[in-house]
Design an enzyme around this catalytic site. Structure first.
Site, PDB file in Angstrom:
ATOM      1  N   THR A 107       0.825  -1.198   0.000  1.00  0.00           N
ATOM      2  CA  THR A 107       0.000   0.000   0.000  1.00  0.00           C
ATOM      3  C   THR A 107       0.863   1.253   0.000  1.00  0.00           C
ATOM      4  O   THR A 107       2.095   1.177  -0.168  1.00  0.00           O
ATOM      5  CB  THR A 107      -1.026  -0.054   1.165  1.00  0.00           C
ATOM      6  OG1 THR A 107      -1.948   1.029   1.014  1.00  0.00           O
ATOM      7  CG2 THR A 107      -0.355   0.029   2.534  1.00  0.00           C
ATOM      8  N   LYS A 142       3.372   1.530  -3.844  1.00  0.00           N
ATOM      9  CA  LYS A 142       2.731   0.822  -4.968  1.00  0.00           C
ATOM     10  C   LYS A 142       3.462   0.975  -6.309  1.00  0.00           C
ATOM     11  O   LYS A 142       3.308   0.149  -7.195  1.00  0.00           O
ATOM     12  CB  LYS A 142       1.290   1.296  -5.137  1.00  0.00           C
ATOM     13  CG  LYS A 142       0.367   0.812  -4.035  1.00  0.00           C
ATOM     14  CD  LYS A 142      -1.063   1.227  -4.334  1.00  0.00           C
ATOM     15  CE  LYS A 142      -1.985   0.823  -3.209  1.00  0.00           C
ATOM     16  NZ  LYS A 142      -3.397   1.053  -3.538  1.00  0.00           N
ATOM     17  N   GLY A 191     -10.753  13.680 -10.055  1.00  0.00           N
ATOM     18  CA  GLY A 191      -9.419  13.416  -9.505  1.00  0.00           C
ATOM     19  C   GLY A 191      -8.516  12.745 -10.513  1.00  0.00           C
ATOM     20  O   GLY A 191      -8.992  11.982 -11.375  1.00  0.00           O
ATOM     21  N   GLY A 214      -5.205  11.309  -9.498  1.00  0.00           N
ATOM     22  CA  GLY A 214      -4.085  10.713  -8.753  1.00  0.00           C
ATOM     23  C   GLY A 214      -3.930   9.250  -9.142  1.00  0.00           C
ATOM     24  O   GLY A 214      -4.423   8.820 -10.194  1.00  0.00           O
ATOM     25  N   GLY A 215      -3.267   8.482  -8.287  1.00  0.00           N
ATOM     26  CA  GLY A 215      -3.000   7.075  -8.581  1.00  0.00           C
ATOM     27  C   GLY A 215      -4.278   6.262  -8.693  1.00  0.00           C
ATOM     28  O   GLY A 215      -4.423   5.426  -9.598  1.00  0.00           O
ATOM     29  N   ARG A 248      -8.336  19.346 -10.510  1.00  0.00           N
ATOM     30  CA  ARG A 248      -7.949  20.716 -10.160  1.00  0.00           C
ATOM     31  C   ARG A 248      -6.711  21.117 -10.958  1.00  0.00           C
ATOM     32  O   ARG A 248      -6.661  22.178 -11.570  1.00  0.00           O
ATOM     33  CB  ARG A 248      -7.679  20.760  -8.642  1.00  0.00           C
ATOM     34  CG  ARG A 248      -7.289  22.098  -8.107  1.00  0.00           C
ATOM     35  CD  ARG A 248      -7.077  22.012  -6.619  1.00  0.00           C
ATOM     36  NE  ARG A 248      -6.071  20.994  -6.261  1.00  0.00           N
ATOM     37  CZ  ARG A 248      -5.684  20.741  -5.025  1.00  0.00           C
ATOM     38  NH1 ARG A 248      -6.240  21.379  -4.016  1.00  0.00           N
ATOM     39  NH2 ARG A 248      -4.770  19.829  -4.784  1.00  0.00           N
ATOM     40  N   LYS A 258      -2.393  17.093 -14.924  1.00  0.00           N
ATOM     41  CA  LYS A 258      -2.387  15.692 -14.479  1.00  0.00           C
ATOM     42  C   LYS A 258      -3.501  14.896 -15.164  1.00  0.00           C
ATOM     43  O   LYS A 258      -3.341  13.710 -15.466  1.00  0.00           O
ATOM     44  CB  LYS A 258      -2.506  15.614 -12.955  1.00  0.00           C
ATOM     45  CG  LYS A 258      -1.149  15.879 -12.277  1.00  0.00           C
ATOM     46  CD  LYS A 258      -1.258  16.220 -10.826  1.00  0.00           C
ATOM     47  CE  LYS A 258      -1.541  15.043  -9.930  1.00  0.00           C
ATOM     48  NZ  LYS A 258      -1.613  15.485  -8.507  1.00  0.00           N
TER      49      LYS A 258
HETATM   50  P1  ATR Z   1      -3.860   9.180  -5.075  1.00  0.00           P
HETATM   51  O1  ATR Z   1      -5.093   9.048  -5.894  1.00  0.00           O
HETATM   52  O2  ATR Z   1      -2.611   9.085  -5.853  1.00  0.00           O
HETATM   53  O3  ATR Z   1      -3.865   8.338  -3.860  1.00  0.00           O
HETATM   54  P2  ATR Z   1      -4.709  11.431  -3.566  1.00  0.00           P
HETATM   55  O4  ATR Z   1      -3.844  12.274  -2.724  1.00  0.00           O
HETATM   56  O5  ATR Z   1      -5.702  10.533  -2.936  1.00  0.00           O
HETATM   57  O6  ATR Z   1      -3.782  10.669  -4.584  1.00  0.00           O
HETATM   58  O7  ATR Z   1      -5.585  12.343  -4.494  1.00  0.00           O
HETATM   59  C1  ATR Z   1      -5.005  13.187  -5.307  1.00  0.00           C
HETATM   60  C2  ATR Z   1      -6.148  13.780  -6.082  1.00  0.00           C
HETATM   61  O8  ATR Z   1      -6.991  14.556  -5.220  1.00  0.00           O
HETATM   62  C3  ATR Z   1      -5.629  14.726  -7.127  1.00  0.00           C
HETATM   63  O9  ATR Z   1      -6.480  14.610  -8.230  1.00  0.00           O
HETATM   64  C4  ATR Z   1      -5.786  16.078  -6.418  1.00  0.00           C
HETATM   65  O10 ATR Z   1      -5.867  17.160  -7.293  1.00  0.00           O
HETATM   66  P3  ATR Z   1      -4.514  17.853  -7.824  1.00  0.00           P
HETATM   67  O11 ATR Z   1      -3.940  16.947  -8.854  1.00  0.00           O
HETATM   68  O12 ATR Z   1      -4.960  19.138  -8.384  1.00  0.00           O
HETATM   69  O13 ATR Z   1      -3.618  18.010  -6.626  1.00  0.00           O
HETATM   70  C5  ATR Z   1      -7.095  15.870  -5.719  1.00  0.00           C
HETATM   71  N1  ATR Z   1      -7.318  16.825  -4.626  1.00  0.00           N
HETATM   72  C6  ATR Z   1      -6.726  16.830  -3.424  1.00  0.00           C
HETATM   73  N2  ATR Z   1      -7.161  17.882  -2.690  1.00  0.00           N
HETATM   74  C7  ATR Z   1      -8.062  18.541  -3.467  1.00  0.00           C
HETATM   75  C8  ATR Z   1      -8.862  19.713  -3.291  1.00  0.00           C
HETATM   76  N3  ATR Z   1      -8.816  20.425  -2.175  1.00  0.00           N
HETATM   77  N4  ATR Z   1      -9.665  20.100  -4.310  1.00  0.00           N
HETATM   78  C9  ATR Z   1      -9.690  19.411  -5.464  1.00  0.00           C
HETATM   79  N5  ATR Z   1      -8.957  18.297  -5.693  1.00  0.00           N
HETATM   80  C10 ATR Z   1      -8.153  17.870  -4.705  1.00  0.00           C
END
Ligand code: ATR
Length: 289
Positions: free
Chosen positions: A66, A70, A130, A132-133, A155, A159
């Site tokens: 985790t 990862k 979103g 992220g990963g 946001r 990405k």
């Molecule tokens: P992962 O998916 O890799 O575990 P995460 O930290 O859970 O990562 O989520 C990251 C995602 O949440 C990203 O899409 C992030 O947006 P950015 O790429 O612009 O940073 C989004 N995210 C985190 N906080 C946010 C907020 N306050 N408003 C909008 N999106 C947010």
């Protein structure tokens, strides 16, 4: 009963103290009468390679991986399953000749949970919040399952563009449309399936939600949040208030574990057993609430 032939399963992460995975795997071993024990291990990035190699030498049967390992763990494996390769993240290591093979059961787990709830992605127009990963795994699943269009909102626009380019190239189409989060107002007069893939709204920040505007939720027929704590996020509440159906991420967590356990033991776990584990997970979450 632990004895001379008990096999070890485990979780590599940092932190690991609040994981629900031991509830899943130790209860499965007990119910199915399989002589295995599952333990969490808090591992640093510097120590990860030695731990994976050492685990193999020690005869460890299987591991989950985790946050934050990862991606990095891919460097220490003898093979990687195609799905995991294209998502770029491995959460399960299966013992094979000469080392471990990496899989991504997060994506498969999410899909099994959705199918069980009667949610089908084929020909759907889908919004993913979103980039992220976790988002990459969700987008991959949507394409693999034949979604008609996937709007990927983030946001940080760049990405979303990166994921869209990567996945559109892999699937050789233009189904993913990257968008800025604030452009959500283009969605109107139509109902979408929406995945919330960010950690925004995770306990203790229960009141956070990536899109506050209630008018957005009038376009959501089904909303899936990958968060499971709190059991009902603000995103889910908004979906329900607007008349949609909302699911949390607990079934994804359940089935990523069930599928990992199936891979480690080369077995198929029936629905009744899975549901018993699901209930035990819910009891554990309520205990800590
Ligand atoms: P992962 O998916 O890799 O575990 P995460 O930290 O859970 O990562 O989520 C990251 C995602 O949440 C990203 O899409 C992030 O947006 P950015 O790429 O612009 O940073 C989004 N995210 C985190 N906080 C946010 C907020 N306050 N408003 C909008 N999106 C947010």
């Amino acid at each position: 009963m632990i004895n001379g032939i008990t096999k070890l399963l485990g979780l590599l992460g940092n932190p690991v103290a609040h994981t629900l995975s031991p509830i899943i795997h130790n209860n499965l071993s007990e119910m199915l009468n399989i002589n295995e024990v599952y333990l969490p291990f808090c591992v640093t990035s510097e120590g990860l390679e030695a731990v994976v190699k050492g685990a193999y030498e020690m005869g460890v049967q299987g591991l989950n991986v985790t946050v934050p390992h990862k991606n990095q763990v891919k460097d220490y494996l003898v093979d990687i399953d195609d799905t995991a390769k294209h998502i770029g993240a491995v959460n399960t290591l299966v013992r094979v000749d000469n080392g471990f093979k990496g899989y991504n059961t997060d994506m498969l787990g999410l899909l099994r949970g959705l199918n069980e709830d009667g949610v089908n992605l084929k020909d759907e127009e889908i919004i993913v919040l979103g980039a992220g990963g976790a988002s990459k795994a969700v987008v991959y699943m949507c394409l693999k399952e034949g979604a008609k269009k996937v709007y990927l909102l983030n946001r940080t626009f760049s990405k979303a563009v990166d994921i869209a380019n990567d996945m559109n190239k892999y699937f050789d189409n233009d189904i993913i449309v990257p968008m800025k989060l604030e452009d959500y107002k283009i969605f109107k007069n139509k109902k979408y399936l929406v995945f919330q893939t960010t950690s925004f709204g995770l306990h203790p920040n229960d009141e956070d939600v990536v899109i506050e505007d209630d008018s957005f939720y009038e376009n959501v027929k089904i909303g899936v949040d990958i968060i499971f704590n709190p059991p009902e996020t603000k995103f889910m509440k908004k979906v329900k208030n607007a008349g949609g159906i909302a699911y949390n991420g607990l079934k994804m967590l359940l089935y990523q574990g069930i599928i990992a356990y199936e891979l480690w033991n080369n077995i198929k776990i029936d629905n009744e057993t899975s549901m018993k584990i699901y209930e035990l997970m819910q009891v554990e979450i309520n205990k800590n609430a």
